[in-house]
Design a protein around this motif. Sequence first.
Motif, PDB file in Angstrom:
ATOM      1  N   TYR A 143       0.819  -1.145  -0.036  1.00 46.95           N
ATOM      2  CA  TYR A 143       0.084  -0.135  -0.091  1.00 46.95           C
ATOM      3  C   TYR A 143       0.871   1.405   0.042  1.00 46.95           C
ATOM      4  CZ  TYR A 143      -4.081   2.709   1.601  1.00 46.95           C
ATOM      5  OH  TYR A 143      -5.000   3.711   1.642  1.00 46.95           O
ATOM      6  N   ARG A 144       1.839   1.390   0.874  1.00 44.99           N
ATOM      7  CA  ARG A 144       2.833   2.418   0.931  1.00 44.99           C
ATOM      8  C   ARG A 144       3.446   2.692  -0.281  1.00 44.99           C
ATOM      9  NH1 ARG A 144       4.547   0.946   7.160  1.00 44.99           N
ATOM     10  NH2 ARG A 144       2.330   1.416   7.899  1.00 44.99           N
ATOM     11  N   THR A 145       4.257   1.568  -0.810  1.00 45.19           N
ATOM     12  CA  THR A 145       4.966   1.497  -1.849  1.00 45.19           C
ATOM     13  C   THR A 145       4.130   2.249  -3.015  1.00 45.19           C
ATOM     14  OG1 THR A 145       5.834  -0.559  -1.195  1.00 45.19           O
ATOM     15  CG2 THR A 145       6.727   0.412  -3.536  1.00 45.19           C
ATOM     16  N   LEU A 146       2.917   1.635  -3.072  1.00 49.14           N
ATOM     17  CA  LEU A 146       2.180   2.397  -4.322  1.00 49.14           C
ATOM     18  C   LEU A 146       1.853   3.615  -4.045  1.00 49.14           C
ATOM     19  CD1 LEU A 146      -0.360  -0.452  -4.855  1.00 49.14           C
ATOM     20  CD2 LEU A 146       1.143   0.100  -6.598  1.00 49.14           C
ATOM     21  N   LEU A 147       1.741   4.157  -2.962  1.00 40.91           N
ATOM     22  CA  LEU A 147       1.436   5.548  -2.715  1.00 40.91           C
ATOM     23  C   LEU A 147       2.837   6.397  -3.024  1.00 40.91           C
ATOM     24  CD1 LEU A 147      -0.942   5.523   0.339  1.00 40.91           C
ATOM     25  CD2 LEU A 147      -1.326   6.552  -1.826  1.00 40.91           C
ATOM     26  N   MET A 148       3.915   5.867  -2.815  1.00 39.33           N
ATOM     27  CA  MET A 148       5.074   6.502  -2.941  1.00 39.33           C
ATOM     28  C   MET A 148       5.871   6.610  -4.456  1.00 39.33           C
ATOM     29  SD  MET A 148       7.503   5.043   0.019  1.00 39.33           S
ATOM     30  CE  MET A 148       6.865   5.019   1.788  1.00 39.33           C
ATOM     31  N   TRP A 149       4.993   5.609  -5.217  1.00 38.51           N
ATOM     32  CA  TRP A 149       5.441   5.312  -6.695  1.00 38.51           C
ATOM     33  C   TRP A 149       5.602   6.499  -7.507  1.00 38.51           C
ATOM     34  CZ3 TRP A 149       5.334   0.358  -7.805  1.00 38.51           C
ATOM     35  CH2 TRP A 149       5.377  -0.016  -9.292  1.00 38.51           C
ATOM     36  N   VAL A 150       4.556   7.479  -7.370  1.00 34.50           N
ATOM     37  CA  VAL A 150       4.625   8.710  -8.239  1.00 34.50           C
ATOM     38  C   VAL A 150       5.587   9.442  -7.900  1.00 34.50           C
ATOM     39  CG1 VAL A 150       3.197  10.535  -9.140  1.00 34.50           C
ATOM     40  CG2 VAL A 150       2.018   8.622  -8.229  1.00 34.50           C
ATOM     41  N   TYR A 151       6.566   9.466  -6.749  1.00 32.44           N
ATOM     42  CA  TYR A 151       7.543  10.302  -6.661  1.00 32.44           C
ATOM     43  C   TYR A 151       8.518  10.136  -7.518  1.00 32.44           C
ATOM     44  CZ  TYR A 151      11.436  12.220  -3.665  1.00 32.44           C
ATOM     45  OH  TYR A 151      12.336  13.102  -3.070  1.00 32.44           O
ATOM     46  N   ALA A 152       8.703   8.993  -8.318  1.00 31.32           N
ATOM     47  CA  ALA A 152       9.762   8.935  -9.356  1.00 31.32           C
ATOM     48  C   ALA A 152       9.513   9.623 -10.548  1.00 31.32           C
ATOM     49  CB  ALA A 152      10.157   7.132  -9.490  1.00 31.32           C
ATOM     50  N   VAL A 153       8.271  10.057 -10.727  1.00 33.34           N
ATOM     51  CA  VAL A 153       8.058  10.825 -12.011  1.00 33.34           C
ATOM     52  C   VAL A 153       8.608  12.086 -12.141  1.00 33.34           C
ATOM     53  CG1 VAL A 153       6.047  11.640 -13.597  1.00 33.34           C
ATOM     54  CG2 VAL A 153       5.827   9.201 -12.052  1.00 33.34           C
ATOM     55  N   ALA A 154       9.331  12.558 -13.363  1.00 31.86           N
ATOM     56  CA  ALA A 154       9.820  13.781 -13.304  1.00 31.86           C
ATOM     57  C   ALA A 154       8.943  14.761 -13.641  1.00 31.86           C
ATOM     58  CB  ALA A 154      11.029  13.865 -14.253  1.00 31.86           C
ATOM     59  N   PRO A 155       8.814  16.017 -13.285  1.00 31.44           N
ATOM     60  CA  PRO A 155       7.752  17.103 -13.472  1.00 31.44           C
ATOM     61  C   PRO A 155       7.593  17.172 -15.024  1.00 31.44           C
ATOM     62  CG  PRO A 155       9.280  18.026 -11.924  1.00 31.44           C
ATOM     63  CD  PRO A 155       9.951  16.612 -12.255  1.00 31.44           C
ATOM     64  N   PRO A 156       8.258  17.163 -15.952  1.00 34.37           N
ATOM     65  CA  PRO A 156       8.008  17.149 -17.539  1.00 34.37           C
ATOM     66  C   PRO A 156       7.135  15.965 -17.659  1.00 34.37           C
ATOM     67  CG  PRO A 156      10.321  17.703 -17.440  1.00 34.37           C
ATOM     68  CD  PRO A 156       9.764  17.240 -16.001  1.00 34.37           C
ATOM     69  N   VAL A 157       7.499  14.572 -17.293  1.00 34.85           N
ATOM     70  CA  VAL A 157       6.781  13.422 -17.478  1.00 34.85           C
ATOM     71  C   VAL A 157       5.441  13.535 -17.144  1.00 34.85           C
ATOM     72  CG1 VAL A 157       6.879  11.041 -17.496  1.00 34.85           C
ATOM     73  CG2 VAL A 157       9.028  12.221 -17.557  1.00 34.85           C
ATOM     74  N   ALA A 158       5.381  14.194 -15.768  1.00 41.80           N
ATOM     75  CA  ALA A 158       3.989  14.360 -15.279  1.00 41.80           C
ATOM     76  C   ALA A 158       3.218  15.123 -15.869  1.00 41.80           C
ATOM     77  CB  ALA A 158       4.269  14.977 -13.504  1.00 41.80           C
ATOM     78  N   PRO A 192       3.139  12.061  -3.042  1.00 44.05           N
ATOM     79  CA  PRO A 192       3.929  11.170  -2.458  1.00 44.05           C
ATOM     80  C   PRO A 192       5.142  11.684  -1.591  1.00 44.05           C
ATOM     81  CG  PRO A 192       3.660  10.766  -4.865  1.00 44.05           C
ATOM     82  CD  PRO A 192       3.286  12.157  -4.422  1.00 44.05           C
ATOM     83  N   VAL A 193       6.098  12.650  -1.972  1.00 44.86           N
ATOM     84  CA  VAL A 193       6.806  13.390  -1.188  1.00 44.86           C
ATOM     85  C   VAL A 193       6.448  13.558   0.107  1.00 44.86           C
ATOM     86  CG1 VAL A 193       8.724  15.170  -1.196  1.00 44.86           C
ATOM     87  CG2 VAL A 193       7.607  14.256  -3.110  1.00 44.86           C
ATOM     88  N   ASN A 194       5.309  14.221   0.178  1.00 49.08           N
ATOM     89  CA  ASN A 194       4.751  14.758   1.414  1.00 49.08           C
ATOM     90  C   ASN A 194       4.328  13.401   2.264  1.00 49.08           C
ATOM     91  OD1 ASN A 194       4.970  17.430   0.817  1.00 49.08           O
ATOM     92  ND2 ASN A 194       2.829  17.625  -0.169  1.00 49.08           N
ATOM     93  N   PHE A 195       3.642  12.511   1.604  1.00 51.57           N
ATOM     94  CA  PHE A 195       3.157  11.280   2.254  1.00 51.57           C
ATOM     95  C   PHE A 195       4.269  10.450   2.766  1.00 51.57           C
ATOM     96  CE2 PHE A 195       2.894   6.594   1.631  1.00 51.57           C
ATOM     97  CZ  PHE A 195       1.958   6.388   2.630  1.00 51.57           C
ATOM     98  N   ILE A 196       5.624  10.368   2.345  1.00 61.00           N
ATOM     99  CA  ILE A 196       6.855   9.726   3.019  1.00 61.00           C
ATOM    100  C   ILE A 196       7.113  10.482   4.250  1.00 61.00           C
ATOM    101  CG2 ILE A 196       8.932   9.351   2.616  1.00 61.00           C
ATOM    102  CD1 ILE A 196       8.590   9.308  -0.305  1.00 61.00           C
ATOM    103  N   PHE A 197       7.242  11.894   4.115  1.00 65.66           N
ATOM    104  CA  PHE A 197       7.455  12.490   5.283  1.00 65.66           C
ATOM    105  C   PHE A 197       6.684  12.648   6.594  1.00 65.66           C
ATOM    106  CE2 PHE A 197      10.615  14.707   2.479  1.00 65.66           C
ATOM    107  CZ  PHE A 197      11.738  14.703   3.405  1.00 65.66           C
ATOM    108  N   PHE A 198       5.242  12.682   6.073  1.00 68.55           N
ATOM    109  CA  PHE A 198       4.263  12.624   7.095  1.00 68.55           C
ATOM    110  C   PHE A 198       4.232  11.108   7.628  1.00 68.55           C
ATOM    111  CE2 PHE A 198       1.823  16.310   5.271  1.00 68.55           C
ATOM    112  CZ  PHE A 198       1.911  17.000   6.368  1.00 68.55           C
TER     113      PHE A 198
END
Lengths: 293, 434
Positions: A105-120, A169-175
């Motif tokens: 569950y957590r890994t899936l929520l952090m997943w998007v962190y790896a996406v670069a802004p232009p790709v997003a 995701p970034v915020n999720f990891i820290f929280f």
Amino acid sequence: MKRAGFATRWLPILLLLPQLAIIAVFFYWPAAHAVQSSFYLEDPFGFGSSFVGFDNYTHLAGNSEYGRIAKFTLLFTVLVTFFSLALALLLAVKADNVIRGAKAYRTLLMWVYAVAPPVAGFIGLLMFNQSWGPLAELAKSIGWDFKLGVNFGDTATAMVLVSVWKQVPVNFIFFLSGLQSIPKSVREAALIDAKSSFRRFWDVTFPLLAPTGFFLLIINITYALFDTFGVVDVLVKGEPGNNPMTLVYKVYVDGFRGNDIGGSSAQSVILMVLVLALTVFQFRLVERRIHYT
Amino acid sequence: MKNIAISSAAALSMLANSAFAETEITWWHAMGGALGETVNEIAEGFNASQDEYTITPVFKGTYEETLTAGIAAFRAGEQPNIMQVFDAGAATVIAAQGATVPVQDLLETNGADFEIEDYISGVRYFYADADGKMIGMPFNSSSPIMYYNVQALEEAGVKPPVTWEEFETVTAPALKDAGYVALSQSHLPWIFVENFMSRHDLPFATNNNGYDGADGTEILVNIDPLKAHFTAVTEWQDAGYFEWFGTGWNDNQTPFEEGDVAIWFGSSGSFGGLSQKDLGFDFSATYLPYWEAVTTEPKQTFIGGAALFAMSGQPAEENAATAAFFEYLSSPEVQYMWHRETGYVPITTAAYEMATADGHYDRFPAAETGILQLSLDASENTRGYRMGFYVQIRDVMNREFGRILTGETSVDDAFDIIETDANELLSRFAQTQN
């Protein structure tokens, strides 16, 4: 006990020198250059230039469009920061309670962190494509004729959505790590004092998360102001047109697309001052009121 | 060709005893996709045609990105030999007189024949200075033209409109009844402003459309014919005759390709791409309409597209290579190949005649539209325009037109702001030139 330290004064300076040199070459020198350029109007090729004093700044003050972009940037920053933090906090609190399959569950929520802004941004472009984008279709199904690149509000909505999606995701990891560092004994004590989980959250958990939250607030404001460049650039498809844009993107448009070196330097100096103010605010005013555990 | 052969033979014999080395030059361009492949083909053709010089084309992104990269490289002393600059960037590069070697001087000092009359009239002076000296070599020259879906027009029982009045009263209502959006276009500032000016024989800027210098040049867009045109466009939008899909080029072209829009205004250079696609309908093209209320003698249009500039600060032998390449590029064979593959207009009369003789226009009548439109009657107002910071002026127009078409502002307010912002940019540009 002997305090650890250097025998001579020069050694630490010597060791710092490479880092200082990098900062000087890549930050101070260009910054000084930008300040200087902001007082000139210069031929793009560097042949002619005239000193214009504060003209580049007064030009911005008198330009209705610059005011509009500043207002949009403010609104954009508030929305992106608020929704990134709020959604991440909600997800973190819920994820913290999950016991079965917690890791997946957590890994899936952090997943998007790896996406670069232009790709997003590019993913956003596909999702909101005018003729077949699934999110545009969804909006149409509820009667919202969503038109990316045509309607200012629709494009702004897409920008906020994509930027929030990328930042959660970034915020999720820290929280989540913030939540997990709250001592169990404190939570148990709270459990005895208050039956309502809602009250326990606001009275105990939330204040204990404040240092993490404050750190993230600053990180998110900076993200919304500067790091969303890639998202904005991709979503406007390289054509500013009547699309919304942020102040940083405007610096790029005027400097790198329009070759107006003086005007774009003045804008970057304004942004430098803004960042400086933000930093001072962070260290002077708020840090004192928040107690780190 | 003979000259090149003789001079390369001479060079060969001179170099017979020393190690043979070809002079290498680079060419920065903004031609992506299929266009980029044709560019590479031209470069390979040049390299194979002689043994003295090698040219390397490098794709640098969009027009804006290519110009910015070239400027940054020039300031760092690393400029390429040839840089492609688009119409809106022409004022910037031509105003920086030390940055380029005028193509006319380059060709003449290197012994190539240069006769400005060899070039078709529409392309002759756009990249020239006030005295008519050619500064940039027109390369991918295009003009906005009207493409139409032949079946759609037949279904509706109409002909392609000659005037906007005809479009408004006959063509558009019939197309709407036949189930089509009558009109879309891909570049409002280029098609509905710049070429509106030349087509209707109206001055675009003071100082002789800006050719006489940046000082005091002011834009002349806040005029009734142009405002009336945009008012009409909003009315067509409300009536369902016109749809605007944003500032992006392709977003407006796609609905035409998908058969939803019957008439699309694009570039004559779009011809190659359109004919390669399997559209499911026949398309053809004709001239831009004009308002009979504004003029009864419509004129030719401006060339869009881009030109090649020889950057200064290069060794003489590299300049000789650049001149040889320009000569190769403007030869009728290469021009015809480029024209055939891409749809950009041939820049010389000789190349145009070669295409005609070969029956190209019998096979593809639409391919001739651009060059015919560029060869219509000329006037003082059709030579071109020269305005600094024009990339930003176009951005201002795009912004305000977008606001008009999404109902955020009125036509009058938008043109007031365009005039103010554009004139401020022009005066700022004039200040950079001191």
